[in-house]
Enzyme design. Structure first.
Site, PDB file in Angstrom:
ATOM      1  N   GLY A 141       0.633  -5.228   0.543  1.00 45.02           N
ATOM      2  CA  GLY A 141      -0.471  -5.309  -0.417  1.00 45.02           C
ATOM      3  C   GLY A 141      -0.084  -5.976  -1.730  1.00 45.02           C
ATOM      4  N   GLU A 186       4.249  -5.447   7.204  1.00 45.98           N
ATOM      5  CA  GLU A 186       3.489  -4.371   7.864  1.00 45.98           C
ATOM      6  C   GLU A 186       3.874  -4.185   9.329  1.00 45.98           C
ATOM      7  OE1 GLU A 186       2.245  -6.584   5.754  1.00 45.98           O
ATOM      8  OE2 GLU A 186       0.797  -5.619   4.413  1.00 45.98           O
ATOM      9  N   GLU A 193      -0.408  -9.554  -1.103  1.00 41.48           N
ATOM     10  CA  GLU A 193      -1.850  -9.811  -0.954  1.00 41.48           C
ATOM     11  C   GLU A 193      -2.548  -9.850  -2.318  1.00 41.48           C
ATOM     12  OE1 GLU A 193      -2.086  -6.598   2.119  1.00 41.48           O
ATOM     13  OE2 GLU A 193      -3.165  -8.116   3.254  1.00 41.48           O
ATOM     14  N   ALA A 234       0.862  -1.181   0.000  1.00 41.26           N
ATOM     15  CA  ALA A 234       0.000   0.000   0.000  1.00 41.26           C
ATOM     16  C   ALA A 234       0.897   1.228   0.000  1.00 41.26           C
ATOM     17  CB  ALA A 234      -0.883  -0.001   1.244  1.00 41.26           C
TER      18      ALA A 234
HETATM   19  N1  CO8 Z   1       4.551   3.203  -0.531  1.00 44.00           N
HETATM   20  C1  CO8 Z   1       4.941   4.385  -1.039  1.00 44.00           C
HETATM   21  N2  CO8 Z   1       6.120   4.555  -1.691  1.00 44.00           N
HETATM   22  C2  CO8 Z   1       6.927   3.486  -1.799  1.00 44.00           C
HETATM   23  C3  CO8 Z   1       6.572   2.237  -1.288  1.00 44.00           C
HETATM   24  C4  CO8 Z   1       5.312   2.109  -0.635  1.00 44.00           C
HETATM   25  N3  CO8 Z   1       4.879   0.948  -0.147  1.00 44.00           N
HETATM   26  N4  CO8 Z   1       7.570   1.363  -1.536  1.00 44.00           N
HETATM   27  C5  CO8 Z   1       8.513   2.069  -2.192  1.00 44.00           C
HETATM   28  N5  CO8 Z   1       8.126   3.337  -2.367  1.00 44.00           N
HETATM   29  C6  CO8 Z   1       8.858   4.422  -3.012  1.00 44.00           C
HETATM   30  C7  CO8 Z   1       9.994   4.913  -2.159  1.00 44.00           C
HETATM   31  O1  CO8 Z   1       9.521   5.856  -1.204  1.00 44.00           O
HETATM   32  C8  CO8 Z   1      10.915   5.527  -3.200  1.00 44.00           C
HETATM   33  O2  CO8 Z   1      10.412   6.787  -3.556  1.00 44.00           O
HETATM   34  P1  CO8 Z   1      11.421   8.038  -3.768  1.00 44.00           P
HETATM   35  O3  CO8 Z   1      12.294   7.619  -4.927  1.00 44.00           O
HETATM   36  O4  CO8 Z   1      10.505   9.172  -4.102  1.00 44.00           O
HETATM   37  O5  CO8 Z   1      12.176   8.199  -2.511  1.00 44.00           O
HETATM   38  C9  CO8 Z   1      10.746   4.613  -4.405  1.00 44.00           C
HETATM   39  O6  CO8 Z   1       9.504   3.929  -4.184  1.00 44.00           O
HETATM   40  C10 CO8 Z   1      11.829   3.563  -4.526  1.00 44.00           C
HETATM   41  O7  CO8 Z   1      11.901   2.879  -3.296  1.00 44.00           O
HETATM   42  P2  CO8 Z   1      13.296   2.678  -2.499  1.00 44.00           P
HETATM   43  O8  CO8 Z   1      14.216   3.795  -2.758  1.00 44.00           O
HETATM   44  O9  CO8 Z   1      12.947   2.374  -1.064  1.00 44.00           O
HETATM   45  O10 CO8 Z   1      13.846   1.387  -3.237  1.00 44.00           O
HETATM   46  P3  CO8 Z   1      14.823   0.280  -2.617  1.00 44.00           P
HETATM   47  O11 CO8 Z   1      15.249  -0.576  -3.765  1.00 44.00           O
HETATM   48  O12 CO8 Z   1      15.882   0.895  -1.794  1.00 44.00           O
HETATM   49  O13 CO8 Z   1      13.902  -0.581  -1.634  1.00 44.00           O
HETATM   50  C11 CO8 Z   1      11.924  -1.790  -1.014  1.00 44.00           C
HETATM   51  C12 CO8 Z   1      12.853  -1.333  -2.168  1.00 44.00           C
HETATM   52  C13 CO8 Z   1      12.665  -2.799  -0.135  1.00 44.00           C
HETATM   53  C14 CO8 Z   1      10.726  -2.464  -1.660  1.00 44.00           C
HETATM   54  C15 CO8 Z   1      11.503  -0.558  -0.173  1.00 44.00           C
HETATM   55  O14 CO8 Z   1      11.016   0.453  -1.047  1.00 44.00           O
HETATM   56  C16 CO8 Z   1      10.439  -0.836   0.842  1.00 44.00           C
HETATM   57  O15 CO8 Z   1      10.727  -1.412   1.876  1.00 44.00           O
HETATM   58  N6  CO8 Z   1       9.178  -0.441   0.550  1.00 44.00           N
HETATM   59  C17 CO8 Z   1       8.066  -0.568   1.485  1.00 44.00           C
HETATM   60  C18 CO8 Z   1       7.635  -2.006   1.619  1.00 44.00           C
HETATM   61  C19 CO8 Z   1       6.515  -2.117   2.631  1.00 44.00           C
HETATM   62  O16 CO8 Z   1       6.677  -1.860   3.810  1.00 44.00           O
HETATM   63  N7  CO8 Z   1       5.326  -2.516   2.149  1.00 44.00           N
HETATM   64  C20 CO8 Z   1       4.172  -2.660   2.986  1.00 44.00           C
HETATM   65  C21 CO8 Z   1       3.363  -1.406   2.926  1.00 44.00           C
HETATM   66  S1  CO8 Z   1       2.001  -1.416   4.048  1.00 44.00           S
HETATM   67  C22 CO8 Z   1       0.861  -2.352   3.288  1.00 44.00           C
HETATM   68  O17 CO8 Z   1       1.032  -2.855   2.206  1.00 44.00           O
HETATM   69  C23 CO8 Z   1      -0.412  -2.509   4.065  1.00 44.00           C
HETATM   70  C24 CO8 Z   1      -1.522  -3.183   3.251  1.00 44.00           C
HETATM   71  C25 CO8 Z   1      -2.793  -3.123   4.026  1.00 44.00           C
HETATM   72  C26 CO8 Z   1      -3.263  -1.690   4.192  1.00 44.00           C
HETATM   73  C27 CO8 Z   1      -4.575  -1.623   4.869  1.00 44.00           C
HETATM   74  C28 CO8 Z   1      -5.236  -0.263   4.691  1.00 44.00           C
HETATM   75  C29 CO8 Z   1      -5.340   0.589   5.904  1.00 44.00           C
END
Ligand code: CO8
Length: 262
Positions: A111, A134, A114, A66
């Site tokens: 997500g 999460e 999921e 998400a």
């Molecule tokens: N949301 C928003 N932006 C994101 C997300 C995300 N989930 N993942 C990556 N991005 C963005 C980064 O902020 C970055 O943006 P910018 O270049 O502007 O800084 C760009 O994508 C590239 O990401 P990274 O620089 O972090 O890339 P890396 O190769 O260093 O890392 C990862 C890749 C490991 C995938 C890392 O980006 C990461 O850990 N992302 C988040 C993963 C995560 O925690 N996902 C779970 C999210 S919560 C969720 O899914 C809940 C679902 C249920 C919700 C229920 C509703 C209330």
């Protein structure tokens, strides 16, 4: 219809939906969900489409979860609504009348895992990473992941993944039964399309019956599931393609399925 946050392509009876926010690693926000919802209706209502593939645009991610930036702006009611919205859309994927295949081409986190779990099966690139991280954000999965993962891999493995927030690579996902096949990164779509085309070549009524029977039958006890199978079998049996398939066998020739809904 043109979309901004997804791409919908239809070719040779196969629809492919790309999550298309590569700069945010295809993170799921409200706008993307609204478009996905519309695209799934279009796919489900078009009887010429016989398989759906879900994949990520760009070379790095299927979906990295998400959209965390959007999540942080939500009040509790908005978060509850967003969670329900995601659940409903992923259930729509699961309940499409046609098979849905996830082609996981990179990060499938939160997500993203999921979404993939809502598909009928998953092929993954060797670079794929799965996880429900999460807990690392002080959250829990909210798009059906706790339920679908536990049903697929068992409570203990699901609990370990959800409690620790540790991601797993494609080989571990294969071992867990999350993934059906690992493909070389460059040939992932080719492999998925090969399987999709094989499915397209089968009888349309039988395919729809098979999906519905497995989907509905596994949600109830075995006896009721077997009765659901009886109904599906009966429906497939009277289809034109079943007449062709059984005649072709007896006449020792290859069947030519018309793929009509009758
Ligand atoms: N949301 C928003 N932006 C994101 C997300 C995300 N989930 N993942 C990556 N991005 C963005 C980064 O902020 C970055 O943006 P910018 O270049 O502007 O800084 C760009 O994508 C590239 O990401 P990274 O620089 O972090 O890339 P890396 O190769 O260093 O890392 C990862 C890749 C490991 C995938 C890392 O980006 C990461 O850990 N992302 C988040 C993963 C995560 O925690 N996902 C779970 C999210 S919560 C969720 O899914 C809940 C679902 C249920 C919700 C229920 C509703 C209330």
């Amino acid at each position: 219809m043109s979309f901004e946050n997804i791409i919908l392509e239809v070719e040779n009876n196969i629809a492919t939906i790309f999550f298309n926010r590569p700069k945010a690693l295809n993170a799921l926000n409200n706008a993307l969900f609204d478009e996905l919802d519309k695209a799934l209706d279009m796919v489900g209502n078009n009887s010429d489409i016989r398989v759906l593939i879900l994949t990520g645009a760009g070379d790095k991610a299927f979906v990295a979860g998400a959209d965390i930036a959007e999540l942080t702006k939500m009040n509790p009611l908005q978060a509850k609504f967003f969670s329900r919205k995601g659940q409903k859309i992923f259930s729509k994927i699961e309940n499409l009348p046609i098979p849905a295949i996830a082609a996981v081409n990179g990060f499938a986190l939160g997500g993203g895992s999921e979404a993939a779990l809502a598909c009928d099966f998953i092929y993954a690139s060797e670079k794929a990473v799965f996880g429900l991280p999460e807990i690392n954000l002080g959250l829990i999965p909210g798009f059906g992941g706790t339920q679908r993962l536990a049903r697929l891999v068992g409570n203990n493995r699901a609990k370990e993944m959800v409690f620790t927030g540790k991601n797993i690579r494609a080989d571990k996902a294969l071992e867990y039964g999350i993934v059906n096949k690992i493909c070389a990164h460059e040939s992932l779509m080719e492999e998925v399309l090969k399987t999709a085309n094989l499915i397209v070549s089968k009888g349309k009524v039988a395919l729809r019956a098979a999906k519905e029977v497995i989907q509905n039958g596994t949600a109830v006890d075995l006896e009721i599931g077997c009765r659901i199978e009886n109904d599906g079998f009966g429906i497939a049996m009277v289809s034109e393609d079943a007449k062709e398939g059984t005649s072709a066998f007896l006449e020792k020739r290859k069947p030519v399925f018309k793929g009509e809904l009758n």
